[in-house]
Structure formats: C-alpha cells, structure tokens
Motif scaffolding. Structure first.
Motif, PDB file in Angstrom:
ATOM      1  N   THR A  75      59.074  83.480  37.715  1.00  0.00           N
ATOM      2  CA  THR A  75      57.644  83.401  37.426  1.00  0.00           C
ATOM      3  C   THR A  75      56.829  84.117  38.489  1.00  0.00           C
ATOM      4  N   LYS A  76      57.184  83.926  39.746  1.00  0.00           N
ATOM      5  CA  LYS A  76      56.438  84.562  40.824  1.00  0.00           C
ATOM      6  C   LYS A  76      56.611  86.083  40.808  1.00  0.00           C
ATOM      7  N   LEU A  77      57.791  86.540  40.482  1.00  0.00           N
ATOM      8  CA  LEU A  77      57.994  87.989  40.371  1.00  0.00           C
ATOM      9  C   LEU A  77      57.180  88.558  39.208  1.00  0.00           C
ATOM     10  N   ALA A  78      57.100  87.821  38.125  1.00  0.00           N
ATOM     11  CA  ALA A  78      56.279  88.272  36.996  1.00  0.00           C
ATOM     12  C   ALA A  78      54.804  88.289  37.375  1.00  0.00           C
ATOM     13  N   ASP A  79      54.362  87.308  38.156  1.00  0.00           N
ATOM     14  CA  ASP A  79      52.974  87.277  38.620  1.00  0.00           C
ATOM     15  C   ASP A  79      52.626  88.538  39.400  1.00  0.00           C
ATOM     16  N   LEU A  80      53.571  88.997  40.207  1.00  0.00           N
ATOM     17  CA  LEU A  80      53.313  90.157  41.062  1.00  0.00           C
ATOM     18  C   LEU A  80      53.072  91.434  40.264  1.00  0.00           C
ATOM     19  N   GLN A  81      53.467  91.433  39.018  1.00  0.00           N
ATOM     20  CA  GLN A  81      53.271  92.621  38.187  1.00  0.00           C
ATOM     21  C   GLN A  81      51.849  92.697  37.627  1.00  0.00           C
ATOM     22  N   GLN A  82      51.062  91.636  37.809  1.00  0.00           N
ATOM     23  CA  GLN A  82      49.709  91.608  37.268  1.00  0.00           C
ATOM     24  C   GLN A  82      48.696  92.025  38.341  1.00  0.00           C
ATOM     25  N   THR A 104      40.618  84.852  25.041  1.00  0.00           N
ATOM     26  CA  THR A 104      41.006  85.749  23.944  1.00  0.00           C
ATOM     27  C   THR A 104      39.790  86.390  23.294  1.00  0.00           C
ATOM     28  N   GLY A 105      38.601  86.061  23.789  1.00  0.00           N
ATOM     29  CA  GLY A 105      37.390  86.707  23.306  1.00  0.00           C
ATOM     30  C   GLY A 105      36.787  86.113  22.062  1.00  0.00           C
ATOM     31  N   THR A 106      37.269  84.947  21.629  1.00  0.00           N
ATOM     32  CA  THR A 106      36.702  84.326  20.430  1.00  0.00           C
ATOM     33  C   THR A 106      35.581  83.344  20.757  1.00  0.00           C
ATOM     34  N   MET A 107      35.349  83.100  22.059  1.00  0.00           N
ATOM     35  CA  MET A 107      34.251  82.241  22.495  1.00  0.00           C
ATOM     36  C   MET A 107      33.579  82.875  23.703  1.00  0.00           C
ATOM     37  N   THR A 108      32.258  82.832  23.717  1.00  0.00           N
ATOM     38  CA  THR A 108      31.531  83.218  24.919  1.00  0.00           C
ATOM     39  C   THR A 108      31.359  81.986  25.805  1.00  0.00           C
ATOM     40  N   ARG A 109      30.894  82.217  27.017  1.00  0.00           N
ATOM     41  CA  ARG A 109      30.588  81.108  27.933  1.00  0.00           C
ATOM     42  C   ARG A 109      29.645  80.123  27.264  1.00  0.00           C
ATOM     43  N   GLY A 131      37.746  98.499  36.564  1.00  0.00           N
ATOM     44  CA  GLY A 131      37.157  97.676  35.511  1.00  0.00           C
ATOM     45  C   GLY A 131      37.662  96.251  35.502  1.00  0.00           C
ATOM     46  N   VAL A 132      38.413  95.841  36.529  1.00  0.00           N
ATOM     47  CA  VAL A 132      38.924  94.472  36.636  1.00  0.00           C
ATOM     48  C   VAL A 132      37.984  93.704  37.566  1.00  0.00           C
ATOM     49  N   VAL A 133      36.940  93.134  36.971  1.00  0.00           N
ATOM     50  CA  VAL A 133      35.890  92.468  37.750  1.00  0.00           C
ATOM     51  C   VAL A 133      35.627  91.075  37.186  1.00  0.00           C
ATOM     52  N   LEU A 134      34.956  90.264  37.982  1.00  0.00           N
ATOM     53  CA  LEU A 134      34.621  88.900  37.576  1.00  0.00           C
ATOM     54  C   LEU A 134      33.375  88.868  36.702  1.00  0.00           C
ATOM     55  N   PRO A 135      33.191  87.792  35.937  1.00  0.00           N
ATOM     56  CA  PRO A 135      31.956  87.623  35.166  1.00  0.00           C
ATOM     57  C   PRO A 135      30.748  87.411  36.082  1.00  0.00           C
ATOM     58  N   LYS A 136      29.600  87.908  35.674  1.00  0.00           N
ATOM     59  CA  LYS A 136      28.375  87.757  36.459  1.00  0.00           C
ATOM     60  C   LYS A 136      28.063  86.286  36.734  1.00  0.00           C
ATOM     61  N   ALA A 137      28.314  85.434  35.759  1.00  0.00           N
ATOM     62  CA  ALA A 137      27.978  84.017  35.922  1.00  0.00           C
ATOM     63  C   ALA A 137      28.717  83.397  37.098  1.00  0.00           C
ATOM     64  N   PRO A 173      40.779  95.553  31.504  1.00  0.00           N
ATOM     65  CA  PRO A 173      42.014  96.308  31.257  1.00  0.00           C
ATOM     66  C   PRO A 173      43.235  95.497  31.698  1.00  0.00           C
ATOM     67  N   GLY A 174      44.188  95.342  30.796  1.00  0.00           N
ATOM     68  CA  GLY A 174      45.378  94.549  31.083  1.00  0.00           C
ATOM     69  C   GLY A 174      45.165  93.058  30.975  1.00  0.00           C
ATOM     70  N   GLY A 175      43.979  92.657  30.547  1.00  0.00           N
ATOM     71  CA  GLY A 175      43.645  91.240  30.494  1.00  0.00           C
ATOM     72  C   GLY A 175      44.538  90.399  29.598  1.00  0.00           C
TER      73      GLY A 175
END
Length: 609
Positions: free
Chosen positions: A126-133, A515-520, A196-202, A284-286
């Motif tokens: 699991t930790k090795l898989a995490d490192l790929q993200q 998954t993008g089906t709900m907003t905050r 393009g890998v950034v946090l939400p403004k909120a 990207p890659g989300g």
C-alpha cells in the motif's frame, strides 16, 4: 488522501495529534481483569529479526512517529520529507523489506506469523502504491496540517517530552529543521500549481488564519513559549537562562518567519490559483488518487459506486429508526423539525462551565464501569483522561482520542472541543454517551492500549494503525451502549442514531465530492437534511472530507464488517457464542486490514466449536 510525509506517519499512528491543554479530568489507570483471549505468541526467530530491523529502521526515517510511540532516540530530528530524495529513500526502504519478507515461505509459517506476514506485506504494498501518486504536491491542508502539529508538539504538554535539559535541547534541534521544511512545502505547492494539482479555495481560506496565528512579535505570546513557563524544578538557573534565550531566538528567527512565509505564500500566490471544484477527481490524475485513497483507508477493493450505495441504504435504514424515536417521545412534526428541536431545546444544553462538561463525561464512565467485565475480559493498564481541546484548534477540531504510551508515561486522552459550555449539546453534535463509547472506553482507548501493551506482537503491529479497523471498532462500540448501562434515555438513543447516520452520510458525501457528483454546497445541504447538526458543523465536516479524500469512508466500512462477523458467529455458534470472548479476540491481534481480520476471526470461530 495520504501524503508521504512526517504528517502521514502521525496520521497513520494517531486518531488525532496529541496535545494536552491545561484543564484535565483525570482517572486512575484501569484495573486489569482476567484475560479471556489468548495472547498471540511471539514471532519465530528469523521473522522476528526481520520485523525488529524493519521497525528500528523506519523509526530513523520517521522520527515524529517514533516520538509518538514513546521512542525518544530521535526527538531532535525533523527530516525534510518534502524532497524527491526523501521519497526515493523511503521507496527503497519499503522495496528492500518487501523483498526480504517474500523470501520466506508463507505456507511454512505458524498461524500467527502468517498474520504478521500478511499485514506487513499489505502495508508495504500500500505504501509503495501511495508513492506513485502526486499527493506530495499538496503538502498540507487545514485539517491535515504539519505546521499545526508542530504547534501541538512544541507547546510543552504533548508527545514531545520536556522533562530534562536534553529534552529542551532536542526540541531546538527539531525546530531547526522547520524553516527548510516550510520552504520545501512552498516549492511543492508551486509544483502543484504548474501541474494543476491544487487545493480547493474553500480550504486554503481556512489554512491562512491558522498559519497567521503563529506569527507573533513577542516570543512570550507564542504557543512555542509554553515549555519555558513549566521548567522542571531540577533545572539550574544557568540552564533556565540559556534555554530561555535560545527559545526566544528560535521563535523570533526560525518559527515565526517560517509561518509568516507560509501564510504570505498561500494568501498572495496560491489562493488566486486554488480551484473552485470540491473533490480530488477534478485535478489531473485525481481519479487514480481517489481510488488509491479508498484502498488505503478502507483496506478493501470497494468501488466508489458500491460505497455510495451502501451509504444511501444506511441513511434510509437509520432515518426509519429515528422516526421511531420521534414517535416514542411524542414529538409532533417531521424529522427536520425534530432535528431543530434537538438542536435548540434548552434541556439538551445543561452545562454552564467547561468543568461541568468534563464532569459529565466522568459520570458516564462511572455509570458504565460496572458493566464492562460482562463484555470484556481483557482491559488496558494504560491510564486515561478526558481533556478539553486546546483553544487554538478547538474551533475546527472534532472529539478525538490520542493514544498513550505503552510504558504508561503518557495516558490515553479523550479530547473534547468545548467552545462554549452553555451551547454544548449533549444529544446532537456532542452526543456524550455515544462519543465516550467511541473515542474513549471501550472504543479507541481499549483498542489502541491493548494493542500497544501486547509485547508478544512485533512492533509494527503493536504501534501500527489501519483506520478501517480502528474507526470501525470505535463505531461498532457505539452500539454497545445498552449492554453497558447507557442509552436509558430515548434522547441518548437518538444521539447514537445521529452519529451512526453521520458516518453513513460520509459514504455518500465523500464519494460524491471526489467523483464530481456533489459540490461542497450540495454535500453540506445533504448532511443538514439528514442529521441533526448545525451548518457550521456540517461545513467543517465536508471541508474535512475535501482535505483528506477517502478517510471518512473507513468508519462505516469497518463497522459493517465487525457487525457482519458478530452476526455470522452468533448464527454459527448459537449458545457457544461468547460475546466477551469475541471482543477480546478481535482486540488481541491488534489493528489489521479487514480481510486479514476476517480470516483470523473465522479461524477463531472454528476453534469455538
């Protein structure tokens, strides 16, 4: 999502960051009763040596985790985990030990060694898989914040010890690494901006004031000044004078400038480029990051669709149970109106002071204590306390448990945010009896303490953490209220349903957000429509899920698995089923992935016949 950083290890090992405010409701260490479950035997010599070497080496790599576990060898170290060099070092470390582990013939191992093998192999994979993200491009958030944890460590009452002159000097060494860490985190945030890998403004808007709170002109007003106000009596005047000058200098020249740079960067550079979307799936890659987060937090291969459907079904079931309570107490009106009543009626806010709230929790412990031996044969030696969450983080904190140390030098602590005692609602957000069962006894305090106290387990099992197991156990123990002499009031029964549906709502909203089906905003509205809570609390919760994708899924997934196992064995064993033995056996092996737990418990059930 999991960040491969010092913060990642702290999150993996704790339910919360440990830090103790001054006010505490203390209890004596819990007495030990007769054991009802066999303690697993120690690992065989070859595997035992491998496990010991792995644990010792990882303590050097992750010194904050070592400090949390009471291993004080590296209390002066703060490696810069924000670099590619550090991530490569960690990857090589995991690959090395996985290769060594897999040289063993699993089929030839004892049953307990097979369990240890499976847990470590799963953990390393699991930790090795995490490192790929690319989660390193998001170094911290308002909820999972290493800068905040530095404040908790350095205040003088948390995991970082301040008992000797060496302890005080050790903290200065750790502080020396923070400016470099902060600058590297800014660099990673900038890499994320370009990708393009950034946090939400909120979320960014909440992070800035957190960081600014550490920026002071007078060192004596700093949270980090705390240890200087509590020098041990054995310190000489010369030591006090030297350390005071050194701490004042460190605060003024290292800590405050680093926090100021972080706050200024987020405010002027990062916030304008932060995203309007709510979930990690939008970057990207989300989607791959979220899929890995689900695997990590739930220890299952469940899909987002399966998790969401489970959540919707649980929400429907629990709303029906709430309707029954509403009818039982004779409330006239629909369920939303009942929620409003629970949130506003004065009978549910009986306290005037913080001390009264803490005394209320002590009374709950006293009521349930006589019934504990009926459900548990093995109880912890580790001491336990209820404390108010410190003021600087109480506004964004949830009730949480912080593990004690295996040697008893630090107790397990149940932290309760008490912003205003007169508004402390005993049924809705604060659900006192239910929270005590989950966060304290017999929830996290039993589970974590018994695991740490079991010296027969290899250290990676004694001090490891799987949220699906830990939080699943905590949520399962909420259902034990009646059997422990609690939930005699229908309103406290309602509080248990409120907290349970809250975890079901997490399945729906976490998946929806990422998954993008709900907003905050849609997620907040869904929570408000289905549980008795405030908009402030719902907003804080939804933003928590936004900051740490997948973590909120662990609770309900783990609870449902433990409930499934209990029902299975009650049916299989009939009169031979012993609930106390079942509980003791679950806790005897410590935390583990759910599939490993199921295999282990199935074998236990066979032995009971």
């Amino acid at each position: 999502m999991r960040r491969f950083s010092l913060l990642r290890w702290v999150l993996a090992l704790l339910v919360t960051y440990p830090f103790a405010p001054a006010l505490a409701q203390k209890t004596k260490p819990i007495a030990k009763t007769t054991a009802a479950a066999a303690v697993p035997p120690a690992a065989s010599a070859p595997l035992g040596a491998l496990f010991a070497a792995y644990w010792d080496e990882q303590a050097k790599l992750f010194p904050l985790a070592a400090t949390t576990q009471g291993d004080n060898r590296y209390n002066d170290q703060l490696p810069n985990d924000q670099t590619q060099a550090f991530r490569s070092q960690v990857q090589s470390f995991y690959q090395k030990y996985q290769a060594q582990l897999r040289k063993n013939d699993r089929k030839a191992l004892s049953v307990n060694d097979q369990i240890s093998y499976d847990i470590l192999d799963y953990d390393l994979s699991t930790k090795l898989a995490d490192l790929q993200q690319p989660t390193w491009m998001l170094p911290f958030t308002q909820f999972a914040s290493f800068p905040n944890s530095m404040g908790q460590l350095g205040a003088g009452t948390g995991n970082q010890p301040f008992k000797t002159v060496q302890d005080y000097d050790n903290w200065l060494g750790r502080v020396g690494g923070f400016p470099v860490w902060a600058d590297s985190a800014i660099g990673n945030f900038r890499r994320g901006m370009r990708a393009g890998v950034v946090l939400p403004k909120a979320l960014v808007g909440k992070m800035i004031p957190q960081l600014e709170s550490f920026v002071v002109t007078d060192p004596a007003k700093s949270l980090f000044y705390g240890p200087l106000t509590k020098f041990p009596a054995t310190f000489t005047d010369a030591d006090r004078s030297r350390l005071t000058a050194a701490y004042q200098k460190a605060i003024s020249t290292q800590l405050v400038p680093a926090y100021a740079r972080l706050a200024q960067f987020l405010k002027t550079e990062y916030l304008p480029q932060a995203r309007a979307s709510s979930g990690i799936g939008a970057v990207p890659g989300g989607p791959a990051m979220y899929a890995q987060a689900i695997r990590f937090w739930t220890t299952t291969a469940l899909t987002p669709a399966q998790l969401s459907q489970t959540g919707l079904a649980e929400v429907k079931r629990l709303r029906a149970e709430m309707e029954k309570i509403k009818t039982q107490v004779g409330f006239q009106g629909d369920l939303p109106a009942f929620f409003t009543f629970l949130n506003t009626d004065p009978r549910f806010t009986p306290y005037k002071t913080e001390a009264e709230v803490l005394a209320g929790f002590a009374a709950i412990q006293a009521r349930m204590a006589p019934n504990l031996p009926k459900l548990f044969g093995r109880v912890p030696r580790t001491g336990f306390e209820v404390r108010a969450t410190e003021a600087f983080r109480a506004a964004s904190a949830a009730p949480q448990y912080s593990r004690g140390t295996a040697d008893g030098s630090r107790p397990g602590i149940f932290y309760v945010p008490i912003l205003d005692a007169t508004k402390f609602n005993t049924v809705t957000n604060s659900a006192m009896e239910t929270l005590f069962l989950h966060e304290a006894i017999p929830g996290h305090h039993y589970q974590v303490s018994l695991q740490q106290e079991n010296t027969a387990l290899p250290k990676f099992r004694r001090f490891g953490s799987y949220s699906a197991f830990n939080e699943g156990w905590g949520l399962y123990t909420e259902s034990l209220g009646r059997e422990l002499g609690l939930y005699t009031d229908p309103y406290q029964q309602m509080s248990a349903l409120i907290l349970d549906i809250h975890r079901a709502i997490r399945l729906v909203t976490d998946v929806g957000l990422h998954t993008g089906t709900m907003t905050r905003e849609e997620a907040i509205r869904y929570m408000l429509a289905n549980e008795a809570t405030s908009e402030q609390f719902a907003t804080s919760e939804i933003e928590r899920y936004m900051s740490l994708p997948g973590q909120a899924l662990a609770y309900k997934v783990g609870q449902l698995k433990i409930r499934e196992l209990r029902a299975r064995y009650e049916k299989q064993l009939g009169p031979k089923f012993d609930l106390r033995a079942f509980h003791d056996e679950i806790l005897a092996g410590g935390t583990m992935p759910l599939a490993v737990l199921e295999r282990r418990m199935d074998a236990w059930a066979v032995r009971q016949r």
